[in-house]
Design a protein around this motif. Structure first.
Motif, PDB file in Angstrom:
ATOM      1  N   GLY A   2       0.801  -1.214   0.000  1.00  0.00           N
ATOM      2  CA  GLY A   2       0.000   0.000   0.000  1.00  0.00           C
ATOM      3  C   GLY A   2       0.834   1.263   0.000  1.00  0.00           C
ATOM      4  N   ILE A   3       1.903   1.263   0.784  1.00  0.00           N
ATOM      5  CA  ILE A   3       2.712   2.466   0.906  1.00  0.00           C
ATOM      6  C   ILE A   3       3.562   2.681  -0.344  1.00  0.00           C
ATOM      7  N   MET A   4       3.975   1.591  -0.987  1.00  0.00           N
ATOM      8  CA  MET A   4       4.790   1.709  -2.192  1.00  0.00           C
ATOM      9  C   MET A   4       4.018   2.373  -3.326  1.00  0.00           C
ATOM     10  N   GLU A   5       2.712   2.192  -3.332  1.00  0.00           N
ATOM     11  CA  GLU A   5       1.902   2.800  -4.384  1.00  0.00           C
ATOM     12  C   GLU A   5       1.882   4.324  -4.274  1.00  0.00           C
ATOM     13  N   MET A   6       2.163   4.838  -3.087  1.00  0.00           N
ATOM     14  CA  MET A   6       2.181   6.289  -2.890  1.00  0.00           C
ATOM     15  C   MET A   6       3.573   6.887  -3.027  1.00  0.00           C
ATOM     16  N   ALA A   7       4.609   6.047  -2.960  1.00  0.00           N
ATOM     17  CA  ALA A   7       5.982   6.554  -2.925  1.00  0.00           C
ATOM     18  C   ALA A   7       6.429   7.092  -4.287  1.00  0.00           C
ATOM     19  N   ASP A   8       7.108   8.236  -4.265  1.00  0.00           N
ATOM     20  CA  ASP A   8       7.728   8.795  -5.465  1.00  0.00           C
ATOM     21  C   ASP A   8       9.152   8.281  -5.617  1.00  0.00           C
ATOM     22  N   ALA A  68       9.566  -4.453  -9.086  1.00  0.00           N
ATOM     23  CA  ALA A  68       8.198  -4.483  -8.554  1.00  0.00           C
ATOM     24  C   ALA A  68       7.438  -3.216  -8.928  1.00  0.00           C
ATOM     25  N   LEU A  69       8.124  -2.092  -8.923  1.00  0.00           N
ATOM     26  CA  LEU A  69       7.468  -0.817  -9.238  1.00  0.00           C
ATOM     27  C   LEU A  69       6.995  -0.752 -10.686  1.00  0.00           C
ATOM     28  N   HIS A  70       7.641  -1.506 -11.550  1.00  0.00           N
ATOM     29  CA  HIS A  70       7.233  -1.523 -12.959  1.00  0.00           C
ATOM     30  C   HIS A  70       5.863  -2.178 -13.133  1.00  0.00           C
ATOM     31  N   LEU A  71       5.448  -2.953 -12.135  1.00  0.00           N
ATOM     32  CA  LEU A  71       4.155  -3.648 -12.216  1.00  0.00           C
ATOM     33  C   LEU A  71       3.001  -2.748 -11.795  1.00  0.00           C
ATOM     34  N   TYR A  72       3.314  -1.603 -11.191  1.00  0.00           N
ATOM     35  CA  TYR A  72       2.276  -0.693 -10.708  1.00  0.00           C
ATOM     36  C   TYR A  72       1.779   0.188 -11.858  1.00  0.00           C
ATOM     37  N   PRO A  73       0.543   0.647 -11.794  1.00  0.00           N
ATOM     38  CA  PRO A  73       0.035   1.558 -12.828  1.00  0.00           C
ATOM     39  C   PRO A  73       0.836   2.863 -12.826  1.00  0.00           C
ATOM     40  N   MET A  74       0.934   3.496 -13.985  1.00  0.00           N
ATOM     41  CA  MET A  74       1.633   4.772 -14.086  1.00  0.00           C
ATOM     42  C   MET A  74       0.942   5.825 -13.224  1.00  0.00           C
ATOM     43  N   ALA A  75       1.711   6.559 -12.452  1.00  0.00           N
ATOM     44  CA  ALA A  75       1.152   7.590 -11.567  1.00  0.00           C
ATOM     45  C   ALA A  75       0.609   8.753 -12.386  1.00  0.00           C
ATOM     46  N   SER A 111       1.205  11.696 -12.066  1.00  0.00           N
ATOM     47  CA  SER A 111       2.272  12.679 -12.293  1.00  0.00           C
ATOM     48  C   SER A 111       3.063  12.395 -13.564  1.00  0.00           C
ATOM     49  N   GLY A 112       2.967  11.161 -14.085  1.00  0.00           N
ATOM     50  CA  GLY A 112       3.780  10.771 -15.225  1.00  0.00           C
ATOM     51  C   GLY A 112       5.176  10.344 -14.829  1.00  0.00           C
ATOM     52  N   TRP A 113       5.399  10.198 -13.537  1.00  0.00           N
ATOM     53  CA  TRP A 113       6.723   9.883 -12.994  1.00  0.00           C
ATOM     54  C   TRP A 113       6.807   8.403 -12.639  1.00  0.00           C
ATOM     55  N   LEU A 114       7.908   7.765 -13.008  1.00  0.00           N
ATOM     56  CA  LEU A 114       8.167   6.389 -12.590  1.00  0.00           C
ATOM     57  C   LEU A 114       9.070   6.428 -11.365  1.00  0.00           C
ATOM     58  N   PRO A 115       8.578   5.947 -10.212  1.00  0.00           N
ATOM     59  CA  PRO A 115       9.372   6.006  -8.983  1.00  0.00           C
ATOM     60  C   PRO A 115      10.732   5.331  -9.136  1.00  0.00           C
ATOM     61  N   LYS A 116      11.737   5.946  -8.512  1.00  0.00           N
ATOM     62  CA  LYS A 116      13.106   5.436  -8.577  1.00  0.00           C
ATOM     63  C   LYS A 116      13.482   4.788  -7.239  1.00  0.00           C
ATOM     64  N   VAL A 117      14.391   3.821  -7.317  1.00  0.00           N
ATOM     65  CA  VAL A 117      14.897   3.160  -6.109  1.00  0.00           C
ATOM     66  C   VAL A 117      16.403   3.377  -6.045  1.00  0.00           C
ATOM     67  N   SER A 118      16.888   3.776  -4.869  1.00  0.00           N
ATOM     68  CA  SER A 118      18.331   3.984  -4.704  1.00  0.00           C
ATOM     69  C   SER A 118      18.779   3.397  -3.373  1.00  0.00           C
ATOM     70  N   LEU A 121      10.063  17.616 -13.813  1.00  0.00           N
ATOM     71  CA  LEU A 121       9.046  16.982 -14.652  1.00  0.00           C
ATOM     72  C   LEU A 121       7.642  17.481 -14.305  1.00  0.00           C
ATOM     73  N   THR A 122       7.306  17.477 -13.004  1.00  0.00           N
ATOM     74  CA  THR A 122       5.936  17.809 -12.603  1.00  0.00           C
ATOM     75  C   THR A 122       5.639  19.300 -12.741  1.00  0.00           C
ATOM     76  N   ARG A 123       6.659  20.126 -12.677  1.00  0.00           N
ATOM     77  CA  ARG A 123       6.429  21.555 -12.931  1.00  0.00           C
ATOM     78  C   ARG A 123       6.200  21.806 -14.413  1.00  0.00           C
ATOM     79  N   GLN A 124       6.892  21.055 -15.232  1.00  0.00           N
ATOM     80  CA  GLN A 124       6.739  21.221 -16.681  1.00  0.00           C
ATOM     81  C   GLN A 124       5.370  20.729 -17.163  1.00  0.00           C
ATOM     82  N   ASN A 125       4.910  19.583 -16.621  1.00  0.00           N
ATOM     83  CA  ASN A 125       3.645  19.027 -17.102  1.00  0.00           C
ATOM     84  C   ASN A 125       2.419  19.541 -16.339  1.00  0.00           C
ATOM     85  N   GLY A 126       2.650  20.449 -15.376  1.00  0.00           N
ATOM     86  CA  GLY A 126       1.544  21.079 -14.652  1.00  0.00           C
ATOM     87  C   GLY A 126       1.027  20.305 -13.460  1.00  0.00           C
TER      88      GLY A 126
END
Length: 326
Positions: free
Chosen positions: A190-196, A221-228, A230-237, A260-265
Motif C-alpha cells: 500500500g505504501i509503495m503505491e504512494m511513494a515517489d 516491482a514498481l514496474h508492475l504498478y500503474p503509471m502515476a 504525475s507521469g513519474w516512474l518512482p526510482k529506487v536507490s 518533470l511535474t512543474r513542466q507538465n503542470g
C-alpha cells in the motif's frame, strides 16, 4: 498558559526569520484552546502570501530503518551541498499517559539541531491520521514564511495510514531495509503505491550487497504498478547515512521529479488539490470538535455509551440520537 502576542507581532517575527517567534507561532497553531483558534488563523492568513515557495518532502519508513539518522545526514547534505535552508517537522509517537512526545527527535539529530540553517520541531503525533499532527499543515506554511525553502515532514512510520502526509507534501520518500522480511509485504504494498522514490538505507558494510539486490527487486516491482498521475516512474536507490553515500542521488531524484511535474503542470494541480483536501479535513475536524463540545452531548454521551457497550442500544441508533442533539 503561555504568553500570547498580537497577530502582527507573530507575523513580524516570522517574516524576519525569528526562530523563537516561529516556535511560539507553531505552539499557537498546535493549541486546542478555543481562545487560540482565531488568533492562529489570523497569523496563518497574514503569512500565507509569503509561503508556498519551498519543496515539501514527506519521509516515512519501516520500523528500524533509521529515519532520524537518515534525515540528519540528508538534511546536512541539503544545507551544505545544495544551499538549502531546512525545516524538519518530526512527528513523534505520543505517550498515552502524558500526551507528550516519547522519542524527542531533536535530541536524535544532534548535528542538524545546532546547524544555523536548520530548524527542527518535534511534535507529538496524538491521535491524528498517519501520525501527522493536526497542525502540521499550518506549521509548513509558517516555516515557509520564515524563509525555509526545504521542508521535511517525518511520520511515525508505516503501520498507520500515510494518506495525511502524502496529501501535504510534493514528494514522498519511503525508506526501506534490505531483507526486512515477508511479514512487512502487506504494509509495503500500500505504501509503495504512494511513494515517489524508495531509498534502501544502511547500505554499508555487510549490508551493501543486500541493499543493491533489494534495489533491483523493488525497481522491478514498481514496474508492475500503474503509471502515476504525475507521469513519474518512482526510482529506487541505496544510501548510507553512516558513510554519507547515496544522499546526492536522492536529491537528484527529487530535483528530476520537481522538474518533470512543474513542466507538465502536475505540481501546481497537486498543490491546489491539497489545499482543497485540507479545507475539507478542517471542516470535518471542526464539526467533530463542535459535536463533542456541545453541552447536551457531554451530558448524555456517557449514559448512551454504556447502553451501547452493554448491548441495550445499537451503535447506529445511539449515534443518530446524539447527532440530533447538535
Amino acid at each position: 498558559m503561555a504568553k500570547r502576542f498580537s497577530a502582527e507581532k507573530y507575523v513580524e517575527g516570522i517574516l524576519a526569520g525569528d526562530r523563537v517567534m516561529l516556535s511560539r507561532a507553531i505552539t499557537l497553531v498546535e493549541s486546542r484552546l478555543a481562545s487560540d483558534l482565531d488568533l492562529a488563523q489570523d497569523v496563518i492568513n497574514q503569512v500565507l502570501p509569503h509561503a508556498g515557495k519551498s519543496v515539501r518532502i514527506g519521509i516515512t519508513g519501516v520500523p528500524g530503518v533509521g529515519k532520524s539518522t537518515f534525515i540528519e545526514a540528508f538534511g546536512n547534505h541539503l544545507i551544505q551541498e545544495q544551499g538549502k535552508k531546512l525545516a524538519v517537522l518530526a512527528i513523534d509517537p505520543t505517550s498515552q499517559r502524558t500526551g507528550g512526545s516519547i522519542l524527542g527527535d531533536k535530541t536524535r539529530m544532534e548535528s542538524l539541531s545546532v546547524n544555523p540553517q536548520a530548524f527542527i520541531r518535534p511534535s507529538p503525533a496524538g491521535k491524528s491520521l498517519g501520525g501527522v499532527t493536526r497542525s502540521t499543515r499550518e506549521s509548513i506554511i509558517l516555516c515557509e514564511a520564515a524563509g525555509f525553502d526545504a521542508i521535511i515532514v517525518e511520520t511515525v512510520g508505516v503501520g498507520q495510514s500515510e494518506t495525511a502526509v502524502h496529501a501535504m507534501v510534493d514528494f514522498f520518500l519511503l525508506l526501506m531495509l534490505a531483507g526486512a522480511g515477508d511479514e512487512l509485504q502487506g504494509i509495503k504494498r500500500g505504501i509503495m503505491e504512494m511513494a515517489d522514490a524508495i531509498a534502501i538505507t544502511k547500505a554499508d558494510g555487510e549490508n551493501a550487497m543486500k541493499a543493491k539486490a533489494a534495489r533491483a527487486e523493488y525497481q522491478n516491482a514498481l514496474h508492475l504498478y500503474p503509471m502515476a498521475a504525475s507521469g513519474w516512474l518512482p526510482k529506487v536507490s541505496v544510501c548510507s547515512a553512516m558513510e554519507q553515500t547515496g544522499l546526492d542521488t536522492i536529491w537528484q531524484t527529487i530535483a528530476a521529479y520537481l522538474e518533470l511535474t512543474r513542466q507538465n503542470g502536475f505540481f501546481e494541480r497537486k498543490r491546489h488539490d491539497q489545499n482543497l483536501q485540507w479545507m475539507y479535513e478542517a471542516i470535518r475536524q471542526g464539526l467533530e470538535d463542535n459535536f463533542y463540545a456541545h453541552q447536551q452531548v457531554k451530558d448524555q454521551l456517557p449514559g448512551i455509551a454504556d447502553q451501547v457497550k452493554e448491548g441495550r442500544k445499537s451503535a447506529f441508533a445511539a449515534a443518530s440520537e446524539l447527532l440530533k442533539l447538535v
